[in-house]
Motif scaffolding. Structure first.
Motif, PDB file in Angstrom:
ATOM      1  N   ALA A  49       0.828  -1.209   0.000  1.00  0.00           N
ATOM      2  CA  ALA A  49       0.000   0.000   0.000  1.00  0.00           C
ATOM      3  C   ALA A  49       0.861   1.257   0.000  1.00  0.00           C
TER       4      ALA A  49
ATOM      5  N   HIS B 297       0.791   4.028  -3.062  1.00  0.00           N
ATOM      6  CA  HIS B 297       0.349   5.407  -2.852  1.00  0.00           C
ATOM      7  C   HIS B 297       1.454   6.394  -3.250  1.00  0.00           C
TER       8      HIS B 297
ATOM      9  N   ASP C  52      -7.780   2.704  -1.930  1.00  0.00           N
ATOM     10  CA  ASP C  52      -7.042   3.944  -2.197  1.00  0.00           C
ATOM     11  C   ASP C  52      -7.782   4.693  -3.291  1.00  0.00           C
ATOM     12  N   GLU C  53      -8.361   5.796  -2.926  1.00  0.00           N
ATOM     13  CA  GLU C  53      -9.224   6.548  -3.849  1.00  0.00           C
ATOM     14  C   GLU C  53      -8.440   7.059  -5.055  1.00  0.00           C
TER      15      GLU C  53
END
Length: 316
Positions: free
Chosen positions: A84, A88, A217-218
């Protein structure tokens, strides 16, 4: 007759349980994210190989593996989930690069509508499955290759001795120079790229990633699926229902239990020589349990004081 029914019930549960485990184990193996022979850029440059990914996994395991942060949501919690975290950082870098191409310093400076348009470009890049089964390669855009190089510098500094990341190393319980050579750094970065690639790349013919849109995660368009919500709720309901049935079953049978003996049944029994000989076994096991508890305390303490134990520099 009663014992026979219990045995039949036990066998049925075992057969069904292991049947489900074997089926889904096969499905997990069959639909696992592929490890390519090479990861290449659009212009044909090889970023790293599949062997680098495998060696990078070994590097990761040599540092403690899942005891140092998590991968795909599984592991210890004193450090980030590296899949993650990489994903990101990769997305933020690419958005900033796209913003600079339009004359802005960073993505954050853009208006909401321009941010939305860049996110679409980003998601089209990241989520597209470019694995070529015939050539056994994954192709990444030149922009994503630049993000890979940026992330590689960051993680290289984190796992070596970059002074600006010393505070993070302490918070993550990562000893300085955990990786001793540039080659090991390169291999670890290859592994981190691949685990994050699996998190954002859609399965062939589907609109979910290899990790079922995990992590949420948008920026990259990873949203929990409807089936995830459904099965999460369903599993909780089944668990509670099962516990309720067990409580009901034993509540109905509570009067059938025999009364506990009023005199301790072993009172007055003499120990045999073989029973006495097992005393040292129990002392040994008790000592090992004590060591295990102490090691657990130390491990848990890493989440508070990353490099030491109440001032004792354990990392050294």
């Amino acid at each position: 007759m009663k014992a026979k029914k219990l045995w039949l019930g036990f066998i049925a549960v075992m057969v069904i349980s292991f049947g489900i485990l074997l089926y889904y184990g096969r499905e997990i193996y069959r639909e696992a994210p592929p490890i390519p022979e090479n990861v290449v850029t659009e212009d044909g440059r090889v970023l790293f190989t599949g062997q680098d990914i495998k060696d990078g996994q070994n590097v990761w395991q040599s540092m403690g593996g899942q005891e140092l942060g998590t991968v795909w949501g599984h592991g210890a919690y004193q450090a980030p989930d590296w899949s993650a975290d990489w994903l990101h950082k990769e997305a933020v870098f690419m958005l900033d690069e796209l913003a600079q191409q339009t004359g802005y310093v960073s993505y954050e400076q853009l208006s909401e509508d321009k941010q939305a348009s860049l996110k679409v470009i980003l998601q089209n890049d990241l989520r597209k499955n470019t694995f070529n089964k015939g050539q056994n390669t994954i192709t990444v855009s030149n922009l994503r290759a630049k993000a890979f190089e940026s992330n590689s510098r960051y993680y290289g500094g984190l796992f070596t001795d970059d002074p600006s990341l010393a505070e993070l190393r302490d918070a993550y319980s990562i000893p300085e120079n955990s990786l001793k050579t540039e080659e090991r750094v390169r291999q670890l970065n290859a592994f981190f790229f691949w685990i994050s690639w699996a998190c954002v790349t859609e399965r062939p013919g589907q609109e979910i990633t290899y990790t079922n849109n995990w992590p949420a995660d948008e920026l990259v368009g990873n949203h929990p699926t409807g089936s995830m919500h459904l099965w999460t709720g369903f599993s909780v309901i089944i668990l509670l229902a099962g516990i309720g049935l067990m409580v009901l079953y034993y509540a109905k049978r509570r009067n059938e239990d025999e009364e506990a003996p009023k005199i301790f049944p072993l009172k007055g029994e003499k120990q045999t020589p073989s029973q006495k000989a097992t005393v040292k076994y129990f002392w040994t096991v008790s000592a090992l349990l004590l060591v295990q508890v102490i090691m657990g305390v130390i491990t848990a303490h890493y989440g508070v004081e990353g490099q030491a134990f109440y001032g004792l520099p354990l990392s050294e």
